[in-house]
Design an enzyme around this catalytic site. Structure first.
Site, mmCIF file in Angstrom:
data_model
loop_
_atom_site.group_PDB
_atom_site.id
_atom_site.type_symbol
_atom_site.label_atom_id
_atom_site.label_comp_id
_atom_site.label_asym_id
_atom_site.label_seq_id
_atom_site.Cartn_x
_atom_site.Cartn_y
_atom_site.Cartn_z
ATOM 1 N N THR A 15 0.960 -1.190 0.197
ATOM 2 C CA THR A 15 -0.152 0.026 -0.021
ATOM 3 C C THR A 15 0.838 1.461 -0.079
ATOM 4 O O THR A 15 0.900 2.163 -0.749
ATOM 5 C CB THR A 15 -0.763 0.160 1.208
ATOM 6 O OG1 THR A 15 -1.570 -1.075 1.276
ATOM 7 C CG2 THR A 15 -1.770 1.162 1.185
ATOM 8 N N VAL A 16 1.791 1.438 1.015
ATOM 9 C CA VAL A 16 2.585 2.534 0.984
ATOM 10 C C VAL A 16 3.697 2.810 0.041
ATOM 11 O O VAL A 16 3.774 3.768 -0.455
ATOM 12 C CB VAL A 16 3.045 3.008 2.481
ATOM 13 C CG1 VAL A 16 3.930 4.165 2.725
ATOM 14 C CG2 VAL A 16 2.104 2.484 3.657
ATOM 15 N N LYS A 107 5.945 1.778 12.712
ATOM 16 C CA LYS A 107 5.793 1.999 14.319
ATOM 17 C C LYS A 107 6.154 0.785 15.161
ATOM 18 O O LYS A 107 6.663 0.844 16.243
ATOM 19 C CB LYS A 107 4.615 2.733 14.597
ATOM 20 C CG LYS A 107 3.365 1.814 14.213
ATOM 21 C CD LYS A 107 2.699 2.187 13.001
ATOM 22 C CE LYS A 107 1.908 1.180 12.213
ATOM 23 N NZ LYS A 107 1.243 1.588 11.230
ATOM 24 N N VAL A 134 3.541 7.683 12.721
ATOM 25 C CA VAL A 134 2.680 8.004 13.642
ATOM 26 C C VAL A 134 1.441 8.782 12.780
ATOM 27 O O VAL A 134 2.018 9.877 12.077
ATOM 28 C CB VAL A 134 2.933 8.711 14.792
ATOM 29 C CG1 VAL A 134 1.923 9.200 15.616
ATOM 30 C CG2 VAL A 134 4.054 7.961 15.622
ATOM 31 N N ILE A 138 -0.200 13.096 8.862
ATOM 32 C CA ILE A 138 -0.158 14.333 9.738
ATOM 33 C C ILE A 138 1.468 14.349 10.175
ATOM 34 O O ILE A 138 1.734 13.363 10.715
ATOM 35 C CB ILE A 138 -1.108 14.188 11.216
ATOM 36 C CG1 ILE A 138 -2.711 13.607 10.689
ATOM 37 C CG2 ILE A 138 -1.248 15.338 11.694
ATOM 38 C CD1 ILE A 138 -3.388 13.399 11.917
ATOM 39 N N LYS A 207 2.329 3.839 18.628
ATOM 40 C CA LYS A 207 2.347 5.354 18.245
ATOM 41 C C LYS A 207 2.275 6.242 19.503
ATOM 42 O O LYS A 207 3.089 7.226 19.642
ATOM 43 C CB LYS A 207 1.152 5.516 17.255
ATOM 44 C CG LYS A 207 1.182 5.026 15.962
ATOM 45 C CD LYS A 207 -0.180 5.100 15.379
ATOM 46 C CE LYS A 207 0.041 4.345 13.865
ATOM 47 N NZ LYS A 207 -1.301 3.992 13.260
ATOM 48 N N GLY A 304 -3.565 4.955 4.774
ATOM 49 C CA GLY A 304 -3.604 4.776 3.442
ATOM 50 C C GLY A 304 -2.721 5.285 2.507
ATOM 51 O O GLY A 304 -1.571 5.923 2.904
HETATM 52 P P1 NDP Z 1 1.843 -3.964 2.774
HETATM 53 O O1 NDP Z 1 1.394 -5.102 3.489
HETATM 54 O O2 NDP Z 1 0.829 -3.472 1.561
HETATM 55 O O3 NDP Z 1 3.161 -4.278 1.929
HETATM 56 C C1 NDP Z 1 4.199 -4.884 2.332
HETATM 57 C C2 NDP Z 1 5.454 -4.865 1.323
HETATM 58 O O4 NDP Z 1 6.370 -5.635 1.728
HETATM 59 C C3 NDP Z 1 4.612 -5.907 0.006
HETATM 60 O O5 NDP Z 1 5.057 -5.340 -1.159
HETATM 61 C C4 NDP Z 1 5.455 -7.147 0.073
HETATM 62 O O6 NDP Z 1 5.946 -7.792 -0.913
HETATM 63 C C5 NDP Z 1 6.770 -6.566 0.739
HETATM 64 N N1 NDP Z 1 7.424 -7.551 1.707
HETATM 65 C C6 NDP Z 1 6.909 -8.013 2.867
HETATM 66 N N2 NDP Z 1 7.571 -9.016 3.387
HETATM 67 C C7 NDP Z 1 8.569 -8.967 2.573
HETATM 68 C C8 NDP Z 1 9.679 -9.839 2.628
HETATM 69 N N3 NDP Z 1 10.015 -10.626 3.589
HETATM 70 N N4 NDP Z 1 10.907 -9.903 1.320
HETATM 71 C C9 NDP Z 1 10.328 -8.893 0.711
HETATM 72 N N5 NDP Z 1 9.523 -8.186 0.414
HETATM 73 C C10 NDP Z 1 8.783 -8.102 1.420
HETATM 74 O O7 NDP Z 1 2.050 -2.931 3.743
HETATM 75 P P2 NDP Z 1 1.947 -1.346 3.969
HETATM 76 O O8 NDP Z 1 2.297 -0.916 2.703
HETATM 77 O O9 NDP Z 1 0.386 -1.291 4.434
HETATM 78 O O10 NDP Z 1 2.628 -1.053 5.361
HETATM 79 C C11 NDP Z 1 4.321 -0.614 5.265
HETATM 80 C C12 NDP Z 1 4.681 -0.200 6.299
HETATM 81 O O11 NDP Z 1 3.918 1.053 6.595
HETATM 82 C C13 NDP Z 1 4.242 -1.012 7.668
HETATM 83 O O12 NDP Z 1 5.255 -0.899 8.574
HETATM 84 C C14 NDP Z 1 3.112 -0.534 8.328
HETATM 85 O O13 NDP Z 1 2.925 -0.523 9.544
HETATM 86 C C15 NDP Z 1 3.364 1.201 8.006
HETATM 87 N N6 NDP Z 1 2.370 2.097 7.556
HETATM 88 C C16 NDP Z 1 1.042 1.433 6.933
HETATM 89 C C17 NDP Z 1 0.201 2.494 6.663
HETATM 90 C C18 NDP Z 1 -1.010 2.176 5.806
HETATM 91 O O14 NDP Z 1 -2.141 2.888 5.741
HETATM 92 N N7 NDP Z 1 -1.114 1.083 5.062
HETATM 93 C C19 NDP Z 1 0.251 3.770 7.182
HETATM 94 C C20 NDP Z 1 1.343 4.083 8.117
HETATM 95 C C21 NDP Z 1 2.615 3.210 8.338
HETATM 96 P P3 NDP Z 1 5.031 -8.423 -2.163
HETATM 97 O O15 NDP Z 1 4.062 -7.066 -2.758
HETATM 98 O O16 NDP Z 1 5.551 -9.044 -3.172
HETATM 99 O O17 NDP Z 1 3.880 -9.161 -1.335
HETATM 100 N N1 HSE Z 2 -3.029 0.250 10.494
HETATM 101 C C1 HSE Z 2 -2.580 1.635 10.855
HETATM 102 C C2 HSE Z 2 -3.943 2.301 10.941
HETATM 103 C C3 HSE Z 2 -2.022 2.145 9.823
HETATM 104 O O1 HSE Z 2 -4.970 2.003 10.839
HETATM 105 O O2 HSE Z 2 -3.699 3.586 11.556
HETATM 106 C C4 HSE Z 2 -1.500 3.527 9.958
HETATM 107 O O3 HSE Z 2 -0.564 3.684 10.788
#
Ligand code: NDP
Ligand code: HSE
Length: 430
Positions: A15-16, A107, A134, A138, A207, A304
């Site tokens: 996602t991010v 986090k 966090v 924001i 957070k 998001g």
């Molecule tokens: P996702 O689960 O959507 O994405 C994780 C990504 O990491 C995927 O592309 C996955 O690969 C890759 N990945 C995971 N494990 C491995 C591994 N062992 N080796 C190689 N690649 C790997 O996570 P998010 O984007 O939602 O979140 C990422 C971080 O950001 C987390 O720490 C989350 O807490 C934080 N965060 C998320 C927010 C949100 O709104 N989603 C907001 C704020 C923070 P593949 O695509 O091939 O599966």
């Molecule tokens: N899973 C977290 C939330 C993502 O819903 O706030 C943002 O850190």
């Protein structure tokens, strides 16, 4: 220092990560003109190279081998977005030891190993930025460390988990069940890979640890945070709270007082007029009490793709700025003083009690007598019959009371033979 090009390695393309690639592509011209250098995304670590991606990327940039990024001497900045603790810890540590600046949204990792990694960053003269960890979009971390640096912060109240706020909003206003609302938050990319940490309150607790660390310069431990999630909050709890003029939110509270610190995350009743009560869906807000500035509130999307990517890429601009000035690793913020966690017998609050009692003469006075004898004064009372069940639904809001004293009274109340079942929540005053 003249800097013609900055080379980035991205760990994670979920996602991010998708949001970051999109922003670097769409805003490329503006970002490069602002920094005065070419920003090249060299490699992206994924688990599965064949998974369809939501944003166009040259497939040759994808790798499943972390060494292609962490050991590439041309890469200056690592953006860690894989999530989780163990592997992300190893990646970041290796990147720092290889003198690479690091940006993360993690986090889970920063709440538990932040100090250690920040020390390593300082040692290697690297930046370690984590604004996105966090409250998503924001800019609260830099607000605490820079914009509010002159003030003494005493208390913060935050809605810092987008998923749970989204679930409670959908249960309150759209009549969605807990399960449907959670599934929708997952589909929209707000929830963690394992949403248990969202709904159990752990994500919000992490957070609050990071916020407390930066606001008071105190190394708060996750173990010291009292955590209750939203899994036991029902539509009926929400409806009866509304009847008494309150909204239920998963709230994080962090407060320093008389040399102690109290950090909690729990479903909390907020008076409808409280600014945090109107924060809906995945939005987050942090209410900060400074001893000189007074009260300020920071509000916006807390999760998001797009909002979180903005925080990550803004961190990247800061890193590039520091690289140009040759000052990376100089503004690492580490805690300076220890403080003890406050004991429960020093915590005071109002409480909302919801119970079912037998609908018979004297039931209600048994309740009120109990609270009177325990020295707990009641602010609001509401009773209505439960049709066809010979029972009544009762909602009570206490005045400010000692937490230990309240819990003792609640336990006695639950054992009264006229009480069928009971639960309670904390109430935050307006
Ligand atoms: P996702 O689960 O959507 O994405 C994780 C990504 O990491 C995927 O592309 C996955 O690969 C890759 N990945 C995971 N494990 C491995 C591994 N062992 N080796 C190689 N690649 C790997 O996570 P998010 O984007 O939602 O979140 C990422 C971080 O950001 C987390 O720490 C989350 O807490 C934080 N965060 C998320 C927010 C949100 O709104 N989603 C907001 C704020 C923070 P593949 O695509 O091939 O599966
Ligand atoms: N899973 C977290 C939330 C993502 O819903 O706030 C943002 O850190």
């Amino acid at each position: 220092m003249a800097l013609a090009k900055v080379c980035i390695g991205l760990l994670g393309f979920g996602t991010v990560g998708t949001g970051v690639v999109r922003l670097l592509t769409v805003e490329r011209e503006r970002l490069e003109s602002r920094t005065g250098c070419t920003i090249q995304l060299k490699k992206v670590l994924v688990r599965n190279k064949n998974r369809p991606r939501k944003v166009l990327i040259d497939n040759r940039k994808l790798t499943t081998n972390s060494s292609d990024i962490l050991d590439d001497p041309e890469i200056d900045v690592i953006i860690e977005l894989v999530g989780g603790i163990d592997q992300a810890y190893r990646y970041i540590l290796r990147a720092l030891k290889n003198k690479k600046n690091v940006i993360t949204a993690n986090k889970d990792l920063m709440a538990s190993y932040g100090d250690e990694l920040l020390l390593e960053a300082r040692k290697n003269k690297c930046d370690l930025c984590y604004e996105a960890s966090v409250a998503g979009g924001i800019p609260i971390l830099r607000t605490l460390t820079d914009s509010l640096a002159a003030d003494r912060i005493q208390k913060m109240i935050g809605i810092v988990n987008g998923t749970t706020n989204y679930i409670l909003s959908k249960m309150s206003h759209d009549g969605l069940s807990y399960e449907k609302a959670l599934a929708s938050a997952q589909a929209l990319g707000f929830a963690e890979a394992d949403p248990t940490s969202d709904v159990d309150g752990l994500d919000a607790a992490r957070k609050m640890v990071i916020l407390s660390h930066l606001a008071y310069s105190i190394p708060v431990k996750l173990d010291d945070v009292r955590i209750t999630g939203i899994t036991d909050v029902t539509k009926e709890d929400i409806a009866y709270a509304q009847k008494l003029g309150y909204t239920i939110k998963l709230v994080g509270i962090s407060e320093v007082n008389n040399g102690t610190i109290d950090v909690r995350v729990e479903p909390t009743l907020l008076p409808n007029a409280h600014p945090l009560a109107s924060v809906e869906n995945e939005n987050n807000a942090i209410y900060v009490y400074g001893s000189t500035l007074g009260e300020t509130m920071y509000y916006g999307p807390g999760a998001g793709e797009g909002p979180t990517a903005v925080s990550v890429v803004s961190d990247l601009l800061l890193v590039i700025h520091d690289m140009k000035l040759g000052i990376t690793g100089t503004h690492i913020f580490l805690p300076k003083r220890e403080m003890h966690a406050r004991k429960d017998n020093l915590v005071e609050s109002q409480f909302f009690v919801r119970l079912h009692i037998m609908d018979q003469p004297g039931s209600f006075s048994r309740l009120t007598d109990l609270f009177k004898n325990q020295g707990i004064s009641l602010e609001k009372l509401y009773q209505e019959p439960m049709v066809g069940q010979n029972a009544a639904e009762v909602s009570i809001v206490t005045h400010l009371t000692n937490k230990i004293q309240f819990e003792k009274s609640f336990d006695i109340m639950k054992k009264l033979d006229v009480v069928l079942n009971a639960k309670y929540f904390r109430v935050e005053r307006g």
